[in-house]
Design a protein around this motif. Sequence first.
Motif, mmCIF file in Angstrom:
data_model
loop_
_atom_site.group_PDB
_atom_site.id
_atom_site.type_symbol
_atom_site.label_atom_id
_atom_site.label_comp_id
_atom_site.label_asym_id
_atom_site.label_seq_id
_atom_site.Cartn_x
_atom_site.Cartn_y
_atom_site.Cartn_z
ATOM 1 N N LEU A 163 0.692 -1.464 -0.075
ATOM 2 C CA LEU A 163 -0.029 -0.143 -0.146
ATOM 3 C C LEU A 163 0.773 1.426 0.177
ATOM 4 C CD1 LEU A 163 -2.727 -0.885 2.536
ATOM 5 C CD2 LEU A 163 -3.085 -0.804 0.175
ATOM 6 N N SER A 164 2.019 1.098 0.465
ATOM 7 C CA SER A 164 2.872 2.377 0.650
ATOM 8 C C SER A 164 3.540 2.816 -0.713
ATOM 9 C CB SER A 164 4.021 2.088 1.562
ATOM 10 O OG SER A 164 5.079 1.055 0.991
ATOM 11 N N LEU A 165 3.621 1.779 -1.619
ATOM 12 C CA LEU A 165 4.058 2.187 -2.923
ATOM 13 C C LEU A 165 3.377 2.913 -3.873
ATOM 14 C CD1 LEU A 165 5.154 -1.384 -4.102
ATOM 15 C CD2 LEU A 165 6.633 0.432 -2.793
ATOM 16 N N ALA A 166 1.847 3.016 -3.602
ATOM 17 C CA ALA A 166 0.995 3.943 -4.257
ATOM 18 C C ALA A 166 1.554 5.497 -4.089
ATOM 19 C CB ALA A 166 -0.497 3.790 -3.887
ATOM 20 N N ARG A 167 1.097 6.192 -4.944
ATOM 21 C CA ARG A 167 1.564 7.612 -5.031
ATOM 22 C C ARG A 167 -0.024 8.315 -5.102
ATOM 23 N NH1 ARG A 167 6.819 9.158 -4.923
ATOM 24 N NH2 ARG A 167 8.392 7.334 -5.382
ATOM 25 N N LEU A 168 -0.625 9.006 -4.294
ATOM 26 C CA LEU A 168 -1.735 9.480 -4.348
ATOM 27 C C LEU A 168 -1.732 10.852 -3.914
ATOM 28 C CD1 LEU A 168 -3.645 6.758 -2.184
ATOM 29 C CD2 LEU A 168 -3.196 6.715 -4.778
ATOM 30 N N ARG A 169 -2.904 11.506 -4.639
ATOM 31 C CA ARG A 169 -3.137 12.833 -4.280
ATOM 32 C C ARG A 169 -3.499 13.066 -2.899
ATOM 33 N NH1 ARG A 169 -7.208 15.669 -8.222
ATOM 34 N NH2 ARG A 169 -6.642 17.485 -6.999
ATOM 35 N N GLY A 170 -3.263 14.099 -2.265
ATOM 36 C CA GLY A 170 -3.695 14.533 -0.909
ATOM 37 C C GLY A 170 -5.234 14.176 -0.769
ATOM 38 N N SER A 171 -6.277 14.518 -1.699
ATOM 39 C CA SER A 171 -7.270 14.147 -1.450
ATOM 40 C C SER A 171 -7.773 12.693 -1.278
ATOM 41 C CB SER A 171 -8.261 14.882 -2.531
ATOM 42 O OG SER A 171 -7.899 14.467 -3.817
ATOM 43 N N TYR A 172 -6.815 12.032 -1.885
ATOM 44 C CA TYR A 172 -7.194 10.497 -1.915
ATOM 45 C C TYR A 172 -6.445 9.768 -0.668
ATOM 46 C CZ TYR A 172 -8.666 11.220 -6.767
ATOM 47 O OH TYR A 172 -9.196 11.767 -7.866
ATOM 48 N N GLU A 173 -5.623 10.526 -0.057
ATOM 49 C CA GLU A 173 -4.658 9.936 1.017
ATOM 50 C C GLU A 173 -5.394 9.287 1.917
ATOM 51 O OE1 GLU A 173 -1.413 8.378 2.153
ATOM 52 O OE2 GLU A 173 -1.482 9.393 0.559
ATOM 53 N N TRP A 174 -6.772 9.669 2.319
ATOM 54 C CA TRP A 174 -7.455 9.033 3.468
ATOM 55 C C TRP A 174 -7.871 7.759 3.145
ATOM 56 C CZ3 TRP A 174 -12.270 7.189 2.676
ATOM 57 C CH2 TRP A 174 -13.196 7.545 1.385
ATOM 58 N N VAL A 175 -8.040 7.362 1.927
ATOM 59 C CA VAL A 175 -8.422 5.990 1.497
ATOM 60 C C VAL A 175 -7.151 4.887 1.955
ATOM 61 C CG1 VAL A 175 -8.978 4.257 -0.194
ATOM 62 C CG2 VAL A 175 -9.828 6.695 -0.586
ATOM 63 N N ARG A 176 -6.077 5.294 1.565
ATOM 64 C CA ARG A 176 -4.869 4.435 2.173
ATOM 65 C C ARG A 176 -4.746 4.589 3.602
ATOM 66 N NH1 ARG A 176 0.766 5.360 -0.719
ATOM 67 N NH2 ARG A 176 0.105 7.524 -0.196
ATOM 68 N N ARG A 177 -5.103 5.563 4.230
ATOM 69 C CA ARG A 177 -4.893 5.701 5.766
ATOM 70 C C ARG A 177 -5.987 4.800 6.376
ATOM 71 N NH1 ARG A 177 -6.232 10.669 6.174
ATOM 72 N NH2 ARG A 177 -4.197 11.380 5.610
ATOM 73 N N TRP A 178 -7.047 4.578 5.779
ATOM 74 C CA TRP A 178 -7.989 4.006 6.565
ATOM 75 C C TRP A 178 -7.918 2.404 6.236
ATOM 76 C CZ3 TRP A 178 -10.672 5.044 10.831
ATOM 77 C CH2 TRP A 178 -10.941 6.301 11.169
ATOM 78 N N THR A 179 -7.464 2.158 5.051
ATOM 79 C CA THR A 179 -7.062 0.943 4.693
ATOM 80 C C THR A 179 -5.979 0.301 5.698
ATOM 81 O OG1 THR A 179 -7.788 1.245 2.580
ATOM 82 C CG2 THR A 179 -6.760 -0.704 2.965
#
Length: 274
Positions: free
Chosen positions: A123-139
């Motif tokens: 999951l850490s490998l994904a490069r996400l926009r700041g507006s999408y970061e919450w999806v990875r955080r909650w995952t």
Amino acid sequence: MKSQSQRTLLFGFVGSIAACGLVGVYCLLEGNFGALQARIMGTTASVAAAAILGMASAIPWERDRWHPVGPLGALSVSIALGLVLFAIWASDWIDNRRWFEDFLRVMGTACVAGVALPHVGLLSLARLRGSYEWVRRWTVIANAILSLQIIESIWEPPQGDLWPRAIGIVAIVVACGTVAVPILHRITGIQRREAVRTVELFVDLTCPRCTSTQHLPAGRSRCGSCGLRFLIEIEEETCENCGYPLYQLTSANCPECGTPIMAPNTTPASSFNA
């Protein structure tokens, strides 16, 4: 060193699959599937699973993403593999031991950690926009909660169906997040490339109808003299490996995948249709 480790893990995975296939063919030809064959297949399957999880830990370790998730993942996979192999080959010896159940609980805990940590590393490998970061955080948070729930169930078997239902709910959240993160990673890459390609760029050209010189922006425009419509497309340089846009990039390697970048051209390639 880490790239060599990834190759070793890959060869171990391929070799384990091949060994499983050979043992299966041997058992079919012999018509006899005993304890030895079961242990060999269990060993090769365990090594193959550990190789996959090891590669999942080695990639974020190599890219230094969320350190020390990568090294901890590799360590947990190694411990889990050792315990599983010990349980496979020493099962006759430990079956009647008083600590057998505790050993199985420790092995189960190590296996949970050996899956959860590589999962976080991927999951850490994904490069996400700041507006999408919450999806990875909650995952990631759901992944930690699910791991603790499973470990709790290993050491204290649940009574009733409320706890299994809670595990199922969190597992669904983890599964949804795991699917969503790589999709958002791709969307982020597309948006970045579109942002680069829509930078206001101009070209000088001669109108093929009235031969007047024009200074026109990229995209749809028209001749200021005769009104002839133009569609001007400018193709910016991108990484050959991952497609990351290299416009105004000053580093020697692609920031997305690390591929070395050739010396950029002084002018971007362009084309237009009248």
